[in-house]
Scaffold this motif. Structure first.
Motif, PDB file in Angstrom:
ATOM      1  N   ILE A  49      28.668  32.962  42.782  1.00  0.00           N
ATOM      2  CA  ILE A  49      28.051  33.996  41.993  1.00  0.00           C
ATOM      3  C   ILE A  49      28.967  34.072  40.665  1.00  0.00           C
ATOM      4  CG2 ILE A  49      27.642  36.491  41.463  1.00  0.00           C
ATOM      5  CD1 ILE A  49      26.506  36.849  44.311  1.00  0.00           C
ATOM      6  N   ALA A  50      30.284  34.168  40.948  1.00  0.00           N
ATOM      7  CA  ALA A  50      31.270  34.128  39.720  1.00  0.00           C
ATOM      8  C   ALA A  50      31.195  32.683  39.270  1.00  0.00           C
ATOM      9  CB  ALA A  50      32.856  34.180  40.417  1.00  0.00           C
ATOM     10  N   VAL A  73      39.523  35.417  28.744  1.00  0.00           N
ATOM     11  CA  VAL A  73      39.001  36.717  29.365  1.00  0.00           C
ATOM     12  C   VAL A  73      37.937  36.312  30.302  1.00  0.00           C
ATOM     13  CG1 VAL A  73      38.001  38.882  28.888  1.00  0.00           C
ATOM     14  CG2 VAL A  73      39.648  38.085  27.418  1.00  0.00           C
ATOM     15  N   ALA A  74      37.072  35.471  30.037  1.00  0.00           N
ATOM     16  CA  ALA A  74      35.959  35.151  30.744  1.00  0.00           C
ATOM     17  C   ALA A  74      36.555  34.554  32.073  1.00  0.00           C
ATOM     18  CB  ALA A  74      34.778  34.246  30.291  1.00  0.00           C
ATOM     19  N   ARG A  75      37.289  33.659  31.952  1.00  0.00           N
ATOM     20  CA  ARG A  75      37.880  33.103  33.264  1.00  0.00           C
ATOM     21  C   ARG A  75      38.407  34.076  34.075  1.00  0.00           C
ATOM     22  NH1 ARG A  75      38.343  28.018  34.286  1.00  0.00           N
ATOM     23  NH2 ARG A  75      40.100  28.149  35.541  1.00  0.00           N
ATOM     24  N   TYR A  76      39.080  35.126  33.419  1.00  0.00           N
ATOM     25  CA  TYR A  76      39.820  36.309  34.211  1.00  0.00           C
ATOM     26  C   TYR A  76      38.698  37.053  34.972  1.00  0.00           C
ATOM     27  CZ  TYR A  76      41.912  40.917  34.974  1.00  0.00           C
ATOM     28  OH  TYR A  76      42.180  41.999  35.544  1.00  0.00           O
ATOM     29  N   ALA A  77      37.831  37.493  34.063  1.00  0.00           N
ATOM     30  CA  ALA A  77      36.781  38.213  34.867  1.00  0.00           C
ATOM     31  C   ALA A  77      35.849  37.505  35.844  1.00  0.00           C
ATOM     32  CB  ALA A  77      35.570  38.540  33.604  1.00  0.00           C
ATOM     33  N   MET A  81      35.972  38.516  39.547  1.00  0.00           N
ATOM     34  CA  MET A  81      34.747  38.866  40.263  1.00  0.00           C
ATOM     35  C   MET A  81      34.516  37.948  41.600  1.00  0.00           C
ATOM     36  SD  MET A  81      30.893  37.442  39.082  1.00  0.00           S
ATOM     37  CE  MET A  81      31.114  38.203  37.434  1.00  0.00           C
ATOM     38  N   SER A  82      35.207  37.028  41.607  1.00  0.00           N
ATOM     39  CA  SER A  82      35.296  35.874  42.791  1.00  0.00           C
ATOM     40  C   SER A  82      35.636  36.692  43.954  1.00  0.00           C
ATOM     41  CB  SER A  82      35.985  34.715  42.536  1.00  0.00           C
ATOM     42  OG  SER A  82      36.054  33.797  43.777  1.00  0.00           O
ATOM     43  N   PRO A  91      33.406  45.632  48.328  1.00  0.00           N
ATOM     44  CA  PRO A  91      33.784  45.784  46.871  1.00  0.00           C
ATOM     45  C   PRO A  91      34.613  47.128  46.621  1.00  0.00           C
ATOM     46  CG  PRO A  91      31.295  45.811  47.109  1.00  0.00           C
ATOM     47  CD  PRO A  91      32.087  45.540  48.582  1.00  0.00           C
ATOM     48  N   ASN A  92      35.955  47.324  45.899  1.00  0.00           N
ATOM     49  CA  ASN A  92      36.291  48.347  45.712  1.00  0.00           C
ATOM     50  C   ASN A  92      35.775  49.131  44.388  1.00  0.00           C
ATOM     51  OD1 ASN A  92      38.271  50.103  44.285  1.00  0.00           O
ATOM     52  ND2 ASN A  92      39.858  48.999  45.442  1.00  0.00           N
ATOM     53  N   GLY A  93      35.243  50.326  44.419  1.00  0.00           N
ATOM     54  CA  GLY A  93      34.834  51.141  43.130  1.00  0.00           C
ATOM     55  C   GLY A  93      35.641  50.759  41.885  1.00  0.00           C
ATOM     56  N   GLN A  94      37.131  51.070  41.827  1.00  0.00           N
ATOM     57  CA  GLN A  94      37.853  50.806  40.798  1.00  0.00           C
ATOM     58  C   GLN A  94      37.780  49.454  40.212  1.00  0.00           C
ATOM     59  OE1 GLN A  94      41.634  52.479  42.115  1.00  0.00           O
ATOM     60  NE2 GLN A  94      41.262  54.314  40.846  1.00  0.00           N
ATOM     61  N   LEU A  95      37.864  48.485  41.036  1.00  0.00           N
ATOM     62  CA  LEU A  95      37.716  46.977  40.728  1.00  0.00           C
ATOM     63  C   LEU A  95      36.442  46.605  40.073  1.00  0.00           C
ATOM     64  CD1 LEU A  95      39.407  45.015  43.456  1.00  0.00           C
ATOM     65  CD2 LEU A  95      40.010  44.953  40.997  1.00  0.00           C
ATOM     66  N   VAL A  96      35.298  47.239  40.651  1.00  0.00           N
ATOM     67  CA  VAL A  96      34.076  46.985  40.327  1.00  0.00           C
ATOM     68  C   VAL A  96      33.920  47.578  38.937  1.00  0.00           C
ATOM     69  CG1 VAL A  96      31.443  47.279  40.458  1.00  0.00           C
ATOM     70  CG2 VAL A  96      32.902  46.557  42.429  1.00  0.00           C
ATOM     71  N   ALA A  97      34.462  48.783  38.586  1.00  0.00           N
ATOM     72  CA  ALA A  97      34.397  49.353  37.519  1.00  0.00           C
ATOM     73  C   ALA A  97      35.293  48.756  36.506  1.00  0.00           C
ATOM     74  CB  ALA A  97      35.047  50.808  37.470  1.00  0.00           C
TER      75      ALA A  97
END
Length: 144
Positions: A49-50, A73-77, A81-82, A91-97
């Protein structure tokens, strides 16, 4: 990033056009932009998906405005995400936010682009239908 609050309507859907909305609207063509720099391929260890998300940015119209730092930044995201998707704990709520915030800064959703006063031209979904005005004229002539 753009303003907060409700997502503004697309320019063609707005009724009032006499009131200034602030900065001018930027319209760009949708689809893959020309002249993209040589970009690294997705990491083979990333979650599918990432990888799909990262590759989809190359095909998106807003990528025409990306600078090399935006691609970093896109590679970081995508890497973040991965890691979120492959986490054993879920998933951790803070990481998802945090991930949603990074993705918003890249204007990856239509709502983010509208808030930043950018619209991508929509391609017609199918063939353009014929106008019905000749039929209306015939009906008027026939008295119906």
């Amino acid at each position: 990033m753009g303003t907060r609050g409700p997502i503004p309507e697309r320019s063609e859907a707005r009724r009032r056009r006499n009131k200034g909305d602030g900065p001018p609207l930027i319209q760009a063509s949708s689809g893959p932009p020309t002249g993209l720099p040589s970009l690294p391929d997705p990491d083979p260890l990333w979650h599918p998906i990432a990888s799909d998300w990262y590759l989809s940015l190359r095909e998106s119209g807003q990528a025409a405005f990306y600078q090399p730092s935006d691609w970093a930044v896109a590679r970081y995201a995508a890497d973040l995400m991965s890691k979120v998707l492959m986490s054993e704990r879920g998933p951790n709520g803070q990481l998802v936010a945090a991930l949603n915030s990074v993705m918003s800064s890249l204007l990856t959703t239509e709502g983010d682009r509208r808030r930043a006063r950018m619209e991508l031209e929509r391609k017609p979904a199918g063939p353009k239908l014929a106008s019905v005005s000749p039929l209306d004229s015939y009906r008027d002539l026939a008295g119906g």
